[in-house]
Enzyme design. Structure first.
Site, PDB file in Angstrom:
ATOM      1  CG  ASP A  49     -77.717  47.706  31.146  1.00 14.62           C
ATOM      2  OD1 ASP A  49     -76.552  47.935  31.003  1.00 14.62           O
ATOM      3  OD2 ASP A  49     -78.715  47.051  30.691  1.00 14.62           O
ATOM      4  CE1 TYR A  54     -82.894  47.699  27.007  1.00 14.80           C
ATOM      5  CE2 TYR A  54     -82.307  48.363  29.275  1.00 14.80           C
ATOM      6  CZ  TYR A  54     -82.091  47.456  28.169  1.00 14.80           C
ATOM      7  OH  TYR A  54     -80.969  46.651  27.963  1.00 14.80           O
ATOM      8  CE  LYS A  85     -77.416  48.203  27.068  1.00 14.73           C
ATOM      9  NZ  LYS A  85     -78.334  48.353  28.370  1.00 14.73           N
ATOM     10  CG  HIS A 119     -79.058  48.577  22.491  1.00 13.56           C
ATOM     11  ND1 HIS A 119     -80.267  48.995  23.088  1.00 13.56           N
ATOM     12  CD2 HIS A 119     -78.843  47.370  22.707  1.00 13.56           C
ATOM     13  CE1 HIS A 119     -80.716  48.129  23.846  1.00 13.56           C
ATOM     14  NE2 HIS A 119     -80.125  47.034  24.007  1.00 13.56           N
TER      15      HIS A 119
END
Length: 286
Positions: A49, A54, A85, A119
């Site tokens: 994931d 990130y 996302k 997200h």
């Protein structure tokens, strides 16, 4: 007592199968992400994931590619389920269309994205729907296999399900879930609509690892506190995605199918009246 056999895969409404536990990659430094991802796959993880936010999508793709190249005969792309996302700044039809191409470019070596999520719902109704339109087109174009949402409340999901241009239902809602943030009504609603729950921060960002009830149960089972919390998520029917930067913790976090919690132990862990998010909260956004 006969062990409850939990499925290692769930069938999504899109027809794809998703592993019932995965590796979260939030806050894993780019310098070690590829190594962590490859080591996770070596140890049996099949769900990775990630997210634009990130900053390590490229490294996730590198880790997957390294694992595939290690044993091409047995390590197959179709055995890995990769999630990413779209961040808030990438919402809107044009922005999302570009962002999806960028997401794929970062992991070009793995060919496609298994699951793409919005997200958060924070950008408002029109932006949410315009973004989802671009995501649906990505499915049509073969860039993405399935699409879904993250941090959505019931009203956000109803908005999407009632949208006249809906072509592909969201297959998951990825939300923070733990015994201290159960969101039972939201989870029940999602699952009644065929939407699976991916539980992020299933260990409450380790803030509850010292909880006496969790540790009492862990000691009785001969397992770790983290394993108890992950097993709780699994027995609720959710897909936990614990994050770790420590290779030594990868195998124990995955080893949660060999024991079970009794109904009494599950109830001891449940805190239905608690509301203690350890991450951001936007399921109540307008």
């Amino acid at each position: 007592m006969t062990l409850i056999v939990l499925k290692k895969y769930l069938k999504l409404s899109s027809g794809s199968s998703i592993p019932t536990i995965g590796l979260g990659t939030w806050d894993i430094p780019t310098t070690v992400t590829a190594s962590i991802v490859k080591n996770a796959l070596d140890r049996g993880y099949r769900l990775i994931d990630c997210a634009t936010l990130y900053g390590n999508e490229k490294e996730c793709g590198e880790g997957i590619s390294q694992w595939l190249a290690q044993d091409p005969e047995n390590n197959k792309r179709e055995d890995v389920f990769y999630i990413t996302k779209l961040w808030n700044s990438e919402n809107g039809y044009d922005n999302a269309t570009r962002a999806i191409k960028n997401c794929l470019a970062k992991v070009k070596s793995i060919g496609y994205i298994d699951l793409l999520l919005i997200h958060s719902p924070l950008e408002g109704s029109q932006m949410r729907l315009d973004t989802y339109k671009a995501m649906q087109e990505a499915v049509d174009n073969g860039i993405v296999k399935s699409i879904g949402v993250s941090n959505y409340g019931k009203h956000h999901i109803e908005e999407l399900l009632n949208w006249s241009e809906l072509k592909y239902k969201p297959v998951v809602n990825e939300i923070e879930i733990s015994p201290w943030l159960m969101r039972q009504d939201l989870c029940d609603f999602c699952r009644s609509k065929g939407i699976e729950i991916i539980a992020y921060a299933p260990l409450a960002h380790s803030k509850r690892i010292q909880d006496p009830i969790v540790n009492k149960i862990a000691d009785a089972k001969g397992v770790t506190a983290a394993q108890v919390l992950l097993r709780w998520s699994l027995q609720k029917g959710y897909i936990p995605i614990p994050k770790t930067k420590t290779i030594a913790r990868l195998a124990p976090n995955l080893d949660v199918y060999s024991f079970e919690l009794t109904d009494k132990e599950v109830k001891e862990l449940d805190h239905p009246d608690a509301y203690d998010p350890t991450d951001w909260e936007c399921t109540d956004a307008p």
